[in-house]
Design a protein around this motif. Structure first.
Motif, PDB file in Angstrom:
ATOM      1  N   PRO A  14       0.806  -1.223   0.000  1.00  0.00           N
ATOM      2  CA  PRO A  14       0.000   0.000   0.000  1.00  0.00           C
ATOM      3  C   PRO A  14       0.841   1.276   0.000  1.00  0.00           C
ATOM      4  CG  PRO A  14      -0.920  -1.583   1.532  1.00  0.00           C
ATOM      5  CD  PRO A  14       0.400  -2.145   1.100  1.00  0.00           C
ATOM      6  N   GLY A 109      -3.523   3.496   1.887  1.00  0.00           N
ATOM      7  CA  GLY A 109      -4.890   3.371   2.370  1.00  0.00           C
ATOM      8  C   GLY A 109      -5.204   2.104   3.117  1.00  0.00           C
ATOM      9  N   LEU A 110      -4.218   1.235   3.360  1.00  0.00           N
ATOM     10  CA  LEU A 110      -4.475   0.014   4.107  1.00  0.00           C
ATOM     11  C   LEU A 110      -3.583  -0.038   5.331  1.00  0.00           C
ATOM     12  CD1 LEU A 110      -4.744  -2.714   1.315  1.00  0.00           C
ATOM     13  CD2 LEU A 110      -6.602  -1.719   2.627  1.00  0.00           C
ATOM     14  N   LEU A 120      -8.123   0.838   6.867  1.00  0.00           N
ATOM     15  CA  LEU A 120      -7.370   2.081   6.943  1.00  0.00           C
ATOM     16  C   LEU A 120      -6.394   2.008   8.098  1.00  0.00           C
ATOM     17  CD1 LEU A 120      -7.061   4.902   5.671  1.00  0.00           C
ATOM     18  CD2 LEU A 120      -8.561   5.756   7.463  1.00  0.00           C
ATOM     19  N   ARG A 139      -6.117   4.716  -2.147  1.00  0.00           N
ATOM     20  CA  ARG A 139      -6.860   3.462  -2.068  1.00  0.00           C
ATOM     21  C   ARG A 139      -7.567   3.246  -3.404  1.00  0.00           C
ATOM     22  NH1 ARG A 139      -9.869   2.659   2.125  1.00  0.00           N
ATOM     23  NH2 ARG A 139     -11.428   1.521   0.930  1.00  0.00           N
TER      24      ARG A 139
END
Length: 289
Positions: A14, A109-110, A120, A139
């Motif tokens: 991510p 976004g992870l 999140l 994301r």
């Protein structure tokens, strides 16, 4: 010196997607790129180099993360001046502090190494709640990450609080040659009551107020008239659903930062939380002031 695009990296997939997004953004605007990694990131998010407590090993790991990220940015956009910073302080704190002198802060976004059940990361959420610059949480699937839709959406709430979000969205739309969808949700309490009579006049009054609020918020769009196509959208219903629907076919969703203080510190409002956790595309959270 121009304010840099700042991106937080931790070596995860991510964060590499966030790095690519930030590199493209820096290249488009002709800005430097600052790649930041904190040695404390692994403990903050619950993953990373937990095999040792040796500070020298952690530093080598961090240097490798930063070095490989800067090299990746250089391969993606040779014209971008990319440089790295390795720090030991809390990652959310350092990114928040650096946001004071940033064009934007970009984060992945992870959370927890990209585990699907944790949509999140805690660093991303904390930075979005406290940063002074726009924060872009990257994301979405490949279509959204490669900007395949040619559309940017901006959520409009109160006109007097929407100025910075609208200006940021207009600048992004102009730079990317994208259409800008300006979304304002409204509701009529009388229509939502289970036993209400036919309050058509109330519905029309609420719709007219919403259209007026959206028109007022879009006054900054006059400066790019003819350059950016702005499409006002007045939607009856909850703001959360209206924005999540808009994100489905957008390259970027821009929202104002609705922040409030609690015993846990600065927190984002429920609509911000919803889009940051559920939006199909990258989300930019722009402070009101």
């Amino acid at each position: 010196m121009d304010k840099p695009v700042i991106v937080g990296v931790d070596g995860s997939d991510p964060s590499l997607r966030a790095l690519d997004w930030a590199t493209d953004e820096a290249a488009l605007h002709g800005l430097p790129l600052c790649v930041v990694h904190s040695q404390a990131w692994g403990w903050y998010e619950g993953y990373g180099p937990t095999f040792t407590t040796d500070r020298s090993a952690l530093r080598v790991y961090g240097e490798n993360v930063v070095g490989s990220a800067v090299e990746r940015a250089g391969r993606r956009a040779a014209a971008v001046k990319a440089y790295g910073e390795l720090v030991i302080e809390d990652p959310a704190a350092v990114l928040t502090r650096m946001s004071r002198e940033a064009f934007a802060v970009v984060v992945g976004g992870l959370g927890a190494g990209g585990i699907a059940g944790l949509p999140l990361g805690s660093v991303s959420l904390a930075v979005a709640a406290r940063a002074q610059s726009p924060v872009i949480v990257v994301r979405g699937d490949e279509r959204h990450l490669r900007r395949a839709f040619g559309r940017i959406a901006v959520g409009i709430d109160e006109p007097e609080q929407a100025r910075r979000a609208v200006e940021f969205a207009l600048r992004e739309a102009e730079s990317h040659g994208a259409v800008l969808d300006a979304v304002h949700a409204w509701r009529c309490p009388a229509r939502e009551a289970a036993d209400h009579p036919d309050h058509r006049s109330d519905v029309e009054r609420h719709r007219a107020l919403a259209e007026g609020a959206l028109a007022a918020a879009l006054r900054p769009a006059a400066r790019v008239e003819g350059v950016v196509e702005v499409r006002p959208q007045v939607v009856e219903g909850h703001a959360r659903k209206a924005l999540l629907d808009a994100a489905l076919a957008s390259d970027l969703l821009v929202v104002g930062a609705h922040r409030r203080k609690s015993h846990l510190g600065m927190q984002l409002g429920p609509v911000n939380h919803a889009v940051l956790h559920q939006a199909a595309c990258p989300v930019a959270v722009v402070p009101h002031t």
